[in-house]
Design a protein around this motif. Structure first.
Motif, short mmCIF file in Angstrom:
data_model
loop_
_atom_site.label_atom_id
_atom_site.label_comp_id
_atom_site.label_asym_id
_atom_site.label_seq_id
_atom_site.Cartn_x
_atom_site.Cartn_y
_atom_site.Cartn_z
N UNK A 51 0.81 -1.17 -0.07
CA UNK A 51 0.03 -0.10 -0.02
C UNK A 51 0.75 1.13 -0.08
N UNK A 52 1.98 1.11 0.99
CA UNK A 52 2.94 2.56 1.00
C UNK A 52 3.36 2.66 -0.43
N UNK A 53 3.89 1.54 -1.18
CA UNK A 53 4.73 1.65 -2.43
C UNK A 53 3.56 2.33 -3.40
N UNK A 54 2.12 1.76 -3.51
CA UNK A 54 1.38 2.32 -4.16
C UNK A 54 1.07 3.60 -3.96
N UNK A 55 0.94 4.05 -2.84
CA UNK A 55 0.82 5.38 -2.58
C UNK A 55 1.94 6.24 -3.00
N UNK A 56 3.24 5.77 -2.76
CA UNK A 56 4.34 6.44 -3.25
C UNK A 56 4.28 6.77 -4.85
N UNK A 57 3.70 5.75 -5.48
CA UNK A 57 3.43 6.00 -7.19
C UNK A 57 2.58 6.90 -7.40
N UNK A 58 1.23 6.94 -6.95
CA UNK A 58 0.54 7.73 -6.80
C UNK A 58 0.80 9.49 -6.65
N UNK A 59 1.46 9.52 -5.58
CA UNK A 59 1.99 10.88 -5.14
C UNK A 59 2.97 11.14 -6.33
N UNK A 60 3.91 10.30 -6.79
CA UNK A 60 4.99 10.72 -7.86
C UNK A 60 4.09 11.09 -9.01
N UNK A 61 3.35 10.28 -9.57
CA UNK A 61 2.53 10.66 -10.69
C UNK A 61 1.65 11.86 -10.44
N UNK A 62 0.92 12.06 -9.32
CA UNK A 62 0.17 13.47 -9.13
C UNK A 62 1.17 14.57 -9.13
N UNK A 63 2.36 14.44 -8.48
CA UNK A 63 3.39 15.51 -8.37
C UNK A 63 3.79 16.06 -9.89
N UNK A 64 3.58 14.99 -11.08
CA UNK A 64 3.90 15.39 -12.13
C UNK A 64 2.76 16.21 -12.88
N UNK A 65 1.52 16.13 -12.41
CA UNK A 65 0.55 17.22 -12.75
C UNK A 65 0.73 18.59 -12.45
N UNK A 66 0.77 19.35 -13.64
CA UNK A 66 1.17 20.66 -13.56
C UNK A 66 0.08 21.52 -12.68
N UNK A 67 0.28 22.73 -12.60
CA UNK A 67 -0.79 23.61 -11.95
C UNK A 67 -1.81 23.72 -12.71
N UNK A 68 -3.19 23.97 -12.34
CA UNK A 68 -4.35 24.14 -13.16
C UNK A 68 -4.21 25.15 -14.18
N UNK A 69 -3.61 26.40 -13.92
CA UNK A 69 -3.47 27.31 -14.90
C UNK A 69 -2.68 26.65 -16.20
N UNK A 70 -1.54 26.10 -15.84
CA UNK A 70 -0.82 25.47 -16.95
C UNK A 70 -1.55 24.44 -17.78
N UNK A 71 -2.39 23.57 -17.09
CA UNK A 71 -3.31 22.67 -17.70
C UNK A 71 -4.07 23.32 -18.79
N UNK A 72 -4.72 24.34 -18.25
CA UNK A 72 -5.65 24.95 -19.30
C UNK A 72 -4.97 25.84 -20.66
N UNK A 73 -3.76 26.16 -20.03
CA UNK A 73 -2.80 26.87 -21.30
C UNK A 73 -2.73 25.92 -22.17
N UNK A 74 -2.43 24.37 -21.87
CA UNK A 74 -2.10 23.52 -22.73
C UNK A 74 -3.35 23.05 -23.33
N UNK A 75 -4.37 23.00 -22.85
CA UNK A 75 -5.84 22.79 -23.42
C UNK A 75 -6.24 23.73 -24.45
#
Length: 516
Positions: A12-36
C-alpha cells in the motif's frame, strides 16, 4: 538512519508513493488549461480543414418546430479565428459571471470567518452535543462547514479529535470522522455556497451549446444536496462507530507527540457567547426584512407578472445577494458582540482580506474564461457531444448507466486532479451537451458530478489538506503517516462512494426533483 535499518515498505505504501509521484507530475491548473487552449487551437484548425460537421435536429423554442441544423467545426488558427482570439480577450473574462458570483459570496463568508463566527458556532455545537449524538453532530457540522471554505479543515477536524478525546474515545477516530465529512462530502451542503455559483455557471455555459435558453439556478441541486447531507452524515457516523473506532481500539496517550496539548475546550468565553447572541439577533432582523420583501402579494422580490416567489422571480435570480447578506450580517453582528469586528473599517478590512485570497482563483478564472470561449467558438463540444450521443443512442445503453459511468470517471480523475472547479471546466462542455442530447437534464449531470468529485478527496495525497490531516494525526500518534491516514479513510471512501452513487441512481430512477 541507513537503508538497512529502514523498515520495509508495504504494498500500500509503495502504491501511494507511486500515486504521489504521478500526481506531482500534474502541472498547475493554469498550466493545464493553457495546454488545453493550445490543443483546442491546433485540433480545431486541423479538423476544420477536413470539413468536420454534424447534422442534427433541434427544437426551435420560438416556433416549437423541429429544424434540421448543420453545425460545422470552426478553426481558431485561421483569419476569423485569430480575429476572435485577439478581440475577445477582455469580453471573454468580463462575461464570465462566475467571477462576480464568487466575489459576492466571499464578501459575506470572509466577514463571518474573520470575525470568528464560524469557529464559535462549531465549538458551541460540539460542547452542547450529548455523548450519544456526538458522532452524528460532528459529521453533520463537518459537511455543512464547507460553506465557509477552509474553516472546516482548519477548525472542525482538530476539534473533532479533541472532542473524541474528551469523551474517552480514540482521537484519531475523531480526526478521521472530521476529514471524511469535510473532504468527502465537499460538494454538497444544506445551504447554497460560493462553489455552487461557479459550478452552475459552467453548467449553463455548457447547456447553451445545445439550447441557448436552457439555464439552471443556484438552487438547482438543493433537494438532492440536502438529502445527500443527511444520508452521508449517517454513513460517516456509522463507519466511525462500527469500523474505524473499534479498529483503533483504546487510545494510549503515550503515543502522542512530545509536547502535544490535547486539552478540550469545554466552554465558550463570555465574548463568544455574546457574539453568538448578537449574530442571532442580526439574522432575525435580516429574515424580517426579507419576509417583507417576499411574502406580501406584489412584494418587490416576487415575479412581477405571475406573482410567484419560486421560479423565475427576482428573489431566485438574485439569491447570491441573500447568501452574501446572511454571512455579512451574522458575521458583523458576531464581531460587534465578541469585540472582534466592531467598526466598519474593520469589516472592510476583513472583506479585503477575503477578496485578496481569491487572487489565484481570479487568475485561474481568467484563463478558464478564455478556454470556455475558445471551446465554444470552435463548436468542438457540440460536434463531439452530438456524434457521441448518436453512437450511444444506437447502442441503447440508457441514460442512468451513462450517468453512473460518468460518476466513476470523475472519481478516478479526482485522484490526480482534485480541484472541483478545474475538473468541471473540462467535463462540463463535453458531458452536459452529450447527456442533454440523450434526454438528461443538466441538473442531473451536475448532481452526478457532485457525487463523483467528493469521496476521493479523503484518500488522495494530492488533496492540498491531506498533508494537514497527516500532521493532525501525528499529534496523537507520532508514528502516523500517509499509510495511517489512508487506512483510516478507505472505509469511508468506499461506502460513501457506493451508497451515494446508489442514492443518485434511485433518485434518478424515481424522477425526483433535483432542486428548485
Amino acid at each position: 538512519m541507513s537503508n538497512a535499518d529502514a523498515a520495509p515498505r508495504s504494498t500500500m505504501q509503495r502504491l501511494l508513493d507511486g500515486v504521489e509521484r504521478v500526481g506531482n507530475m500534474v502541472p498547475h491548473p493554469v498550466v493545464i488549461f493553457l495546454i488545453l487552449i493550445a490543443v483546442v487551437m491546433v485540433l480545431s484548425t486541423l479538423l476544420s480543414l477536413f470539413g468536420v460537421a454534424v447534422t442534427h435536429e433541434r427544437i426551435n423554442p420560438q416556433t416549437d418546430t423541429v429544424e434540421t441544423t448543420t453545425t460545422a467545426l470552426r478553426g481558431l488558427l485561421n483569419i476569423e479565428g485569430i480575429r476572435f482570439i485577439y478581440s475577445s480577450l477582455v469580453p471573454n473574462f468580463m462575461s464570465f459571471t462566475a467571477v462576480g458570483l464568487m466575489i459576492c459570496a466571499m464578501i459575506g463568508a470572509g466577514v463571518a470567518e474573520e470575525s470568528g463566527l464560524v469557529t464559535a458556532l462549531i465549538h458551541k455545537l460540539v460542547i452542547v452535543s450529548p455523548r450519544w449524538a456526538l458522532t452524528y453532530i460532528l459529521a453533520f457540522v463537518g459537511i455543512v462547514a464547507s460553506v465557509a471554505a477552509d474553516a472546516g479543515y482548519l477548525v472542525l477536524i482538530p476539534l473533532a479529535g479533541v472532542a473524541y478525546l474528551a469523551v474517552d474515545r480514540h482521537p484519531l477516530a475523531g480526526l478521521a470522522l472530521g476529514f471524511a465529512a469535510v473532504a468527502g462530502a465537499f460538494t454538497v451542503n444544506m445551504l447554497i455556497k460560493p462553489l455552487d455559483a461557479v459550478l452552475v455557471e459552467f453548467t449553463n455555459d455548457a447547456a447553451a451549446l445545445v439550447n441557448p435558453d436552457a439555464t439552471i439556478g443556484l438552487a438547482s441541486n438543493i433537494w438532492f444536496s440536502i438529502v445527500s447531507v443527511l444520508v452521508l452524515t449517517c454513513i460517516i457516523a456509522v463507519i466511525t462507530d462500527r469500523v474505524v473506532g473499534p479498529r483503533l481500539g483504546t487510545y494510549d496517550p503515550s503515543e502522542a507527540s512530545e509536547g502535544a496539548t490535547t486539552e478540550p475546550k469545554t466552554m465558550l468565553s463570555d465574548e463568544e457567547t455574546r457574539g453568538l447572541k448578537f449574530a442571532g439577533y442580526g439574522l432575525l432582523g435580516l429574515v424580517a426584512v426579507f419576509l417583507l420583501l417576499t411574502v406580501p402579494p406584489g412584494a418587490p422580490l416576487r415575479d412581477p407578472t405571475t406573482g410567484d416567489l419560486i421560479g423565475n422571480s427576482p428573489f431566485m435570480n438574485g439569491l447570491i445577494a441573500l447568501i452574501m447578506l446572511i454571512f455579512l450580517t451574522a458575521g458583523w453582528c458576531y464581531g460587534i458582540g465578541a469585540g472582534t469586528l466592531r467598526t466598519l473599517p474593520e469589516v472592510i478590512a476583513a472583506i479585503e482580506k477575503s477578496v485578496k485570497g481569491l487572487g489565484g482563483t481570479i487568475f485561474l478564472f481568467f484563463v478558464l474564461s478564455q478556454f470556455v470561449a475558445y471551446f465554444t467558438y470552435t463548436n468542438m463540444g457540440t460536434v463531439l457531444a452530438l456524434g457521441l450521443s448518436g453512437v450511444l443512442q444506437s447502442a441503447n445503453i440508457g441514460a442512468l448507466p451513462l450517468l453512473v459511468g460518468f460518476i466513476v470517471v470523475v472519481a478516478i480523475i479526482d485522484l490526480l486532479l482534485t480541484g472541483a472547479i478545474a475538473k468541471w471546466a473540462i467535463f462540463a462542455p463535453v458531458f452536459v451537451p452529450l447527456l442533454m442530447n440523450l434526454g438528461v437534464e443538466p441538473e442531473a449531470v451536475l448532481a452526478a458530478y457532485r457525487v463523483g468529485d467528493s469521496p476521493m478527496n479523503a484518500i488522495t495525497p494530492l488533496n492540498a489538506y491531506f498533508a494537514l490531516m497527516v500532521g493532525f494525526a501525528q499529534k496523537y500518534n507520532r508514528n502516523a503517516g500517509v499509510g495511517t491516514v489512508v487506512s483510516m479513510m478507505l472505509p469511508y471512501v468506499v461506502w460513501m462512494f457506493v451508497l451515494w452513487t446508489a442514492l443518485f441512481a434511485v433518485w434518478k430512477a424515481l424522477g425526483l426533483p433535483w432542486g428548485i
